[in-house]
Design a protein around this motif. Structure first.
Motif, PDB file in Angstrom:
ATOM      1  N   ARG A   1       7.208   2.468  -8.526  1.00 44.64           N
ATOM      2  CA  ARG A   1       6.938   1.623  -9.769  1.00 44.64           C
ATOM      3  C   ARG A   1       6.042   0.613  -9.731  1.00 44.64           C
ATOM      4  NH1 ARG A   1      10.173   1.350 -14.696  1.00 44.64           N
ATOM      5  NH2 ARG A   1      11.584   2.529 -13.489  1.00 44.64           N
ATOM      6  N   ASP A   2       6.023  -0.232  -8.602  1.00 40.66           N
ATOM      7  CA  ASP A   2       5.554  -1.232  -8.622  1.00 40.66           C
ATOM      8  C   ASP A   2       4.225  -1.173  -7.431  1.00 40.66           C
ATOM      9  OD1 ASP A   2       6.934  -2.727 -10.432  1.00 40.66           O
ATOM     10  OD2 ASP A   2       8.367  -2.965  -9.013  1.00 40.66           O
ATOM     11  N   VAL A   3       3.956  -0.081  -7.094  1.00 38.99           N
ATOM     12  CA  VAL A   3       2.772  -0.026  -6.124  1.00 38.99           C
ATOM     13  C   VAL A   3       1.387   0.606  -6.864  1.00 38.99           C
ATOM     14  CG1 VAL A   3       2.263   1.228  -3.872  1.00 38.99           C
ATOM     15  CG2 VAL A   3       4.528   0.485  -4.258  1.00 38.99           C
ATOM     16  N   VAL A   4       0.406   0.018  -6.396  1.00 37.18           N
ATOM     17  CA  VAL A   4      -0.784   0.715  -7.064  1.00 37.18           C
ATOM     18  C   VAL A   4      -1.515   1.730  -6.269  1.00 37.18           C
ATOM     19  CG1 VAL A   4      -3.394   0.059  -7.109  1.00 37.18           C
ATOM     20  CG2 VAL A   4      -2.013  -1.347  -8.318  1.00 37.18           C
ATOM     21  N   HIS A   5      -1.740   2.947  -7.002  1.00 39.18           N
ATOM     22  CA  HIS A   5      -2.232   4.072  -6.269  1.00 39.18           C
ATOM     23  C   HIS A   5      -3.730   4.366  -6.573  1.00 39.18           C
ATOM     24  CE1 HIS A   5       1.967   4.756  -5.882  1.00 39.18           C
ATOM     25  NE2 HIS A   5       1.871   5.144  -4.677  1.00 39.18           N
ATOM     26  N   ILE A   6      -4.653   4.512  -5.657  1.00 36.91           N
ATOM     27  CA  ILE A   6      -6.151   4.283  -5.815  1.00 36.91           C
ATOM     28  C   ILE A   6      -6.630   5.683  -5.106  1.00 36.91           C
ATOM     29  CG2 ILE A   6      -8.336   3.494  -5.827  1.00 36.91           C
ATOM     30  CD1 ILE A   6      -7.036   0.778  -6.341  1.00 36.91           C
ATOM     31  N   GLY A   7      -7.298   6.778  -5.587  1.00 38.45           N
ATOM     32  CA  GLY A   7      -7.812   7.860  -4.596  1.00 38.45           C
ATOM     33  C   GLY A   7      -7.997   9.147  -5.651  1.00 38.45           C
ATOM     34  N   GLU A   8      -8.724   9.979  -5.037  1.00 38.45           N
ATOM     35  CA  GLU A   8      -8.999  11.158  -5.460  1.00 38.45           C
ATOM     36  C   GLU A   8      -8.327  12.266  -4.812  1.00 38.45           C
ATOM     37  OE1 GLU A   8     -12.690  14.690  -5.510  1.00 38.45           O
ATOM     38  OE2 GLU A   8     -13.232  12.382  -5.875  1.00 38.45           O
ATOM     39  N   VAL A   9      -7.645  13.037  -5.414  1.00 40.53           N
ATOM     40  CA  VAL A   9      -6.878  14.183  -4.665  1.00 40.53           C
ATOM     41  C   VAL A   9      -7.623  15.449  -4.791  1.00 40.53           C
ATOM     42  CG1 VAL A   9      -4.787  15.547  -4.732  1.00 40.53           C
ATOM     43  CG2 VAL A   9      -4.813  12.972  -5.427  1.00 40.53           C
ATOM     44  N   GLY A  10      -7.800  16.095  -3.463  1.00 42.05           N
ATOM     45  CA  GLY A  10      -8.569  17.184  -3.321  1.00 42.05           C
ATOM     46  C   GLY A  10      -7.622  18.554  -3.499  1.00 42.05           C
ATOM     47  N   LEU A  11      -8.276  19.560  -3.699  1.00 43.33           N
ATOM     48  CA  LEU A  11      -7.498  20.765  -4.159  1.00 43.33           C
ATOM     49  C   LEU A  11      -6.559  21.198  -2.671  1.00 43.33           C
ATOM     50  CD1 LEU A  11     -10.001  23.051  -5.717  1.00 43.33           C
ATOM     51  CD2 LEU A  11      -8.251  21.560  -6.863  1.00 43.33           C
ATOM     52  N   ASP A  12      -7.218  20.567  -1.692  1.00 38.69           N
ATOM     53  CA  ASP A  12      -6.308  20.739  -0.207  1.00 38.69           C
ATOM     54  C   ASP A  12      -5.242  19.578  -0.024  1.00 38.69           C
ATOM     55  OD1 ASP A  12      -8.171  18.946   0.208  1.00 38.69           O
ATOM     56  OD2 ASP A  12      -9.016  19.885   2.061  1.00 38.69           O
ATOM     57  N   GLY A  13      -4.980  18.914  -1.014  1.00 39.33           N
ATOM     58  CA  GLY A  13      -4.276  17.918  -0.885  1.00 39.33           C
ATOM     59  C   GLY A  13      -4.664  16.600  -0.048  1.00 39.33           C
ATOM     60  N   THR A  14      -5.981  16.556   0.286  1.00 38.66           N
ATOM     61  CA  THR A  14      -6.484  15.358   0.909  1.00 38.66           C
ATOM     62  C   THR A  14      -6.758  14.096  -0.300  1.00 38.66           C
ATOM     63  OG1 THR A  14      -8.785  16.274   0.543  1.00 38.66           O
ATOM     64  CG2 THR A  14      -7.472  16.801   2.893  1.00 38.66           C
ATOM     65  N   VAL A  15      -6.889  13.114   0.297  1.00 38.46           N
ATOM     66  CA  VAL A  15      -6.847  11.912  -0.566  1.00 38.46           C
ATOM     67  C   VAL A  15      -8.238  11.661  -0.253  1.00 38.46           C
ATOM     68  CG1 VAL A  15      -6.206   9.826  -1.265  1.00 38.46           C
ATOM     69  CG2 VAL A  15      -4.429  11.356  -0.498  1.00 38.46           C
ATOM     70  N   ARG A  16      -9.329  11.580  -0.936  1.00 42.84           N
ATOM     71  CA  ARG A  16     -10.627  11.302  -1.005  1.00 42.84           C
ATOM     72  C   ARG A  16     -11.007   9.897  -1.336  1.00 42.84           C
ATOM     73  NH1 ARG A  16     -12.236  17.425  -2.600  1.00 42.84           N
ATOM     74  NH2 ARG A  16     -11.550  18.411  -0.901  1.00 42.84           N
ATOM     75  N   PRO A  17     -12.033   9.258  -0.941  1.00 43.23           N
ATOM     76  CA  PRO A  17     -12.583   7.886  -1.286  1.00 43.23           C
ATOM     77  C   PRO A  17     -13.012   7.826  -2.443  1.00 43.23           C
ATOM     78  CG  PRO A  17     -14.194   8.770   0.439  1.00 43.23           C
ATOM     79  CD  PRO A  17     -13.161   9.729   0.447  1.00 43.23           C
ATOM     80  N   VAL A  18     -13.109   6.786  -3.179  1.00 46.92           N
ATOM     81  CA  VAL A  18     -13.723   6.522  -4.473  1.00 46.92           C
ATOM     82  C   VAL A  18     -14.437   5.143  -4.223  1.00 46.92           C
ATOM     83  CG1 VAL A  18     -11.982   7.930  -5.903  1.00 46.92           C
ATOM     84  CG2 VAL A  18     -11.702   5.492  -5.321  1.00 46.92           C
ATOM     85  N   PRO A  19     -15.527   5.063  -5.274  1.00 46.66           N
ATOM     86  CA  PRO A  19     -16.485   3.851  -5.104  1.00 46.66           C
ATOM     87  C   PRO A  19     -15.642   2.746  -5.846  1.00 46.66           C
ATOM     88  CG  PRO A  19     -17.220   5.392  -6.763  1.00 46.66           C
ATOM     89  CD  PRO A  19     -16.145   6.024  -6.280  1.00 46.66           C
ATOM     90  N   GLY A  20     -15.662   1.561  -5.707  1.00 39.74           N
ATOM     91  CA  GLY A  20     -15.062   0.256  -6.389  1.00 39.74           C
ATOM     92  C   GLY A  20     -13.886  -0.119  -5.831  1.00 39.74           C
ATOM     93  N   VAL A  21     -13.633   0.169  -4.725  1.00 43.19           N
ATOM     94  CA  VAL A  21     -12.013  -0.032  -4.457  1.00 43.19           C
ATOM     95  C   VAL A  21     -11.893  -1.539  -4.228  1.00 43.19           C
ATOM     96  CG1 VAL A  21     -10.425   0.236  -2.289  1.00 43.19           C
ATOM     97  CG2 VAL A  21     -11.306   2.178  -3.406  1.00 43.19           C
ATOM     98  N   LEU A  22     -12.696  -2.388  -3.850  1.00 41.56           N
ATOM     99  CA  LEU A  22     -12.676  -3.752  -3.347  1.00 41.56           C
ATOM    100  C   LEU A  22     -12.382  -4.526  -4.771  1.00 41.56           C
ATOM    101  CD1 LEU A  22     -12.684  -6.274  -1.817  1.00 41.56           C
ATOM    102  CD2 LEU A  22     -15.238  -6.162  -2.238  1.00 41.56           C
ATOM    103  N   PRO A  23     -13.255  -4.047  -5.869  1.00 40.30           N
ATOM    104  CA  PRO A  23     -12.720  -5.000  -7.001  1.00 40.30           C
ATOM    105  C   PRO A  23     -11.407  -4.371  -7.891  1.00 40.30           C
ATOM    106  CG  PRO A  23     -14.854  -3.623  -7.500  1.00 40.30           C
ATOM    107  CD  PRO A  23     -14.397  -3.572  -6.259  1.00 40.30           C
ATOM    108  N   LEU A  24     -11.228  -3.011  -7.406  1.00 34.79           N
ATOM    109  CA  LEU A  24      -9.875  -2.664  -7.915  1.00 34.79           C
ATOM    110  C   LEU A  24      -8.736  -3.176  -7.378  1.00 34.79           C
ATOM    111  CD1 LEU A  24     -10.857   1.315  -8.005  1.00 34.79           C
ATOM    112  CD2 LEU A  24     -10.805  -0.254 -10.151  1.00 34.79           C
ATOM    113  N   VAL A  25      -8.794  -3.412  -6.121  1.00 33.68           N
ATOM    114  CA  VAL A  25      -7.577  -4.131  -5.295  1.00 33.68           C
ATOM    115  C   VAL A  25      -7.441  -5.442  -5.826  1.00 33.68           C
ATOM    116  CG1 VAL A  25      -6.671  -4.487  -2.953  1.00 33.68           C
ATOM    117  CG2 VAL A  25      -7.560  -2.248  -3.596  1.00 33.68           C
ATOM    118  N   HIS A  26      -8.621  -6.164  -5.796  1.00 36.47           N
ATOM    119  CA  HIS A  26      -8.686  -7.517  -6.274  1.00 36.47           C
ATOM    120  C   HIS A  26      -7.828  -7.670  -7.452  1.00 36.47           C
ATOM    121  CE1 HIS A  26     -10.016 -11.544  -6.280  1.00 36.47           C
ATOM    122  NE2 HIS A  26     -10.645 -11.260  -7.352  1.00 36.47           N
ATOM    123  N   ALA A  27      -8.300  -6.728  -8.658  1.00 39.31           N
ATOM    124  CA  ALA A  27      -7.666  -6.878  -9.824  1.00 39.31           C
ATOM    125  C   ALA A  27      -6.098  -6.765  -9.825  1.00 39.31           C
ATOM    126  CB  ALA A  27      -8.493  -5.934 -10.592  1.00 39.31           C
TER     127      ALA A  27
END
Length: 520
Positions: A105-131
C-alpha cells in the motif's frame, strides 16, 4: 483465490516534476474485461494488454478471466508513459490476494512491464522518486536499469526489480517474515565528463575574450559576430569551463531534466551532473526541439536541457525566425510554458544564451568586403531574423576579427583556470552584495532588477552614467538596454575588485554592447 480491492502507489510526471498517484484495482467475477480510468494516454490504456500477458506467468493470477477495473488517482490529472505498468500490476495482484496488501500500500512502483514479465526502464525516474520522497514515501521499487539514478535521491530506500515473478516471490517472503534478497545492480562505468577546453588555445581575440569573461562572471548573454573561421565556436565552447560548478540543488535540477530526456544512461553508477551543461542545437532544429513541445507527450526542448548552463546557437540567422522570437520570453522569465488544449506544462529554462553569426550569408562581408557576393537585400534579410527585441536582451555584442599571421606564433593567453578564478571571485562578491535583493546567495548581476540599480543605495552618480543617460534621453538606447548596460558595468567592476563601477567601467560595458559587424 479472493477478489476485492488492491492499492499501491506510483508517480506521474508533469513537465520535469513528479506527483504521487494512487493506483487502485478492483477485481471481481463477471464478464471478463480490463478497464483503466484516470485520464491516461494511449500508453497507459495499452498497459492492460502487457499486464495480462505478464500475469499469465504467475500461478493463480488469471487476470484474463476476471473483470478488472483500475483507477489512477487523481483521476483528473493527465498521466503519460509506461511507468505505471508495475504499479497497476502490483495493485491487481494485491486485489487478488497474491501480494500482502498492507505491505504494498505505501510502496511506490515504477517501471514498464514486458510481455515476458521483465520490468523495463523508463525515463524520468530521478524526478519521480524525488517527488515520492517529498510526499513522505520511504520505499520505491524501480527497474534494475534505473536503480542507479533512483539512489541519487536521499531518504528513499530503492529496491531494484528485474521480473514480476521475482517481485511476487519477494513480496511473498516479506509477508511471511522471511528474509528478502535484493537483486544486485550491475555496475556500468559512468561516462567521463568531456575535458575542459582551454581558453589559451584561442589565438588573439582580446575583446572577445574580455566579453566572454564578463559574460561568465555576471551571467550575461553574448553575441559573437564575425567571418567564418574567426573562432566564434571555439570561444563559445570555452564558456562552460569558466562557470562555477553547480551546487547541490542546481545539480538535482539539471540531472532531473536529463533523466526525463533519457540522457543519463543506465546501470548502477549514475551520478549527479555537477558542471553547467552546454547545448548547441543544429540551425535546422524545429521550434518544438528548441523551445519544447511535441504532438503527444510534451517534452522539454534545448533551452530546458541548457538550464543552469549555456545554450549556443551557431549560425543564428539560419534558425527559423519563429524559433528565435520564441526565445524572448524564456530569456526574461527563466522558464517556458507549453500550452495544449488539455494541459499546460512549465519547464525551467534559466540559461546563458550565446549567439554566433557571420557578417552575411556568404561570410565574406568583413573588412572592405570586396569578395562578398551578397546584395544589400540579402544582407538585410539575413540579419532581419535577429530582431531588435531579441538583440536588446543580449548584453554583450562583439565583433570577432580573424586572427592575423603575426598572432599565430604569439605566446598563449591566459588559461581557463586563471580566468575561472577571477570569475569565481567576482561571483562571490555578487552573491554577498545581492543576497538580500535576490534572496539567494548565488545571485548574479544579470538577475538584479533594473529598479534596484536606478534608485536607492545602488544608484550610480550622474558623473558615471552621463553617456548612458544621454543615449536613453535621445532614444538611442531602450530602458532595457540601459539596465543591461548597468549590470555589465557592475560585472566589470567586480572583475577589477572595485566596490562599484565608475564612468570608465560604464563606458566599457557600453562599448561591448555595440553591434559592429552585426547590422547590415
Amino acid at each position: 483465490m479472493g477478489a476485492g480491492l488492491g492499492r499501491t502507489l506510483s508517480v506521474g510526471l508533469r513537465g520535469v516534476a513528479g506527483f504521487v498517484v494512487d493506483v487502485e484495482a478492483h477485481v471481481t467475477t463477471g464478464l471478463p474485461g480490463f478497464a483503466i480510468s484516470g485520464l491516461g494516454d494511449s500508453a497507459v490504456k495499452q498497459s492492460s494488454d502487457r499486464i495480462k500477458a505478464a500475469a499469465a506467468l504467475i500461478e493463480k493470477m488469471a487476470v484474463s478471466q476476471r473483470r478488472v477495473t483500475v483507477n489512477l488517482s487523481p483521476a483528473g490529472e493527465r498521466k503519460v508513459g509506461t511507468g505505471f505498468d508495475l504499479g497497476i500490476f502490483v495493485a491487481v495482484a494485491a486485489a487478488m490476494d497474491l501480494l500482502p496488501a498492507r505491505v504494498v500500500r505505501d510502496v511506490v512502483h515504477i517501471g514498464e512491464v514486458g510481455l515476458d514479465g521483465t520490468v523495463r526502464p523508463v525515463p524520468g525516474v530521478l524526478p519521480l522518486v524525488h517527488a515520492a520522497a517529498l510526499a513522505g514515501v520511504r520505499h520505491a521499487v524501480v527497474p534494475v536499469a534505473n536503480a542507479g539514478e533512483a539512489r541519487l535521491v536521499s531518504g528513499v530506500q530503492v529496491h531494484p526489480v528485474a521480473e514480476v515473478t521475482e517481485l511476487v516471490r519477494r513480496y511473498g517472503n516479506l509477508g511471511k517474515g522471511r528474509p528478502v534478497q535484493e537483486v544486485p545492480v550491475p555496475f556500468v562505468a559512468a561516462l567521463e565528463p568531456e575535458p575542459v577546453r582551454d581558453l589559451s588555445e584561442v589565438v588573439g581575440q582580446a575583446e572577445a575574450k574580455l566579453a566572454l569573461e564578463i559574460a561568465a562572471a555576471g551571467g550575461h548573454h553574448l553575441l559573437l559576430a564575425g567571418p567564418p573561421g574567426a573562432g566564434k565556436t571555439m570561444l563559445a565552447e570555452r564558456l562552460p569551463g569558466l562557470l562555477p560548478s553547480l551546487d547541490e540543488g542546481e545539480s538535482m535540477e539539471v540531472t532531473a531534466i536529463h533523466s526525463v530526456l533519457g540522457a543519463l544512461g543506465s546501470g548502477g553508477d549514475a551520478r549527479l551532473i555537477t558542471h553547467p551543461p552546454f547545448v548547441a542545437p543544429h540551425h535546422g532544429a524545429s521550434q518544438a526541439a528548441v523551445i519544447g513541445g511535441g504532438s503527444g507527450r510534451i517534452r522539454p526542448g534545448a533551452i530546458t536541457q541548457a538550464h543552469r548552463g549555456v545554450l549556443f546557437l551557431d549560425e543564428t540567422p539560419e534558425f527559423d525566425k519563429g524559433v528565435l522570437q520564441a526565445l524572448r520570453t524564456p530569456l526574461e522569465r527563466g522558464a517556458v510554458s507549453i500550452a495544449r488544449a488539455q494541459e499546460s506544462v512549465t519547464f525551467p529554462a534559466r540559461f546563458q544564451l550565446v549567439l554566433a553569426a557571420n557578417p552575411c550569408p556568404c561570410g565574406k562581408a568583413w573588412g572592405k568586403g570586396l569578395d562578398c557576393t551578397c546584395t544589400p537585400l540579402m544582407r538585410r534579410a539575413y540579419f532581419g531574423k535577429l530582431s531588435g527585441p531579441l538583440l536588446d536582451r543580449v548584453d554583450l555584442q562583439v565583433h570577432v576579427q580573424p586572427p592575423r599571421l603575426t598572432m599565430a606564433g604569439a605566446a598563449p593567453g591566459e588559461s581557463t583556470a586563471v580566468v575561472a578564478a577571477r570569475v569565481a571571485a567576482a561571483r562571490t562578491a555578487q552573491g554577498d552584495r545581492w543576497r538580500d535583493v535576490l534572496e539567494r546567495s548565488r545571485g548574479v548581476n544579470a538577475d538584479v532588477p533594473g529598479s534596484e540599480l536606478r534608485a536607492g543605495p545602488w544608484k550610480l552618480p550622474a558623473a558615471s552614467t552621463g553617456t548612458l543617460d544621454r543615449l536613453l534621453e535621445v532614444g538611442a538606447l531602450s530602458l532595457r538596454g540601459y539596465d543591461r548596460t548597468l549590470r555589465c558595468a557592475w560585472t566589470v567592476a567586480d572583475l577589477l575588485g572595485l566596490q562599484r563601477p565608475g564612468r570608465e567601467e560604464v563606458d566599457v560595458a557600453l562599448s561591448l554592447r555595440h553591434r559592429s559587424g552585426v547590422a547590415a
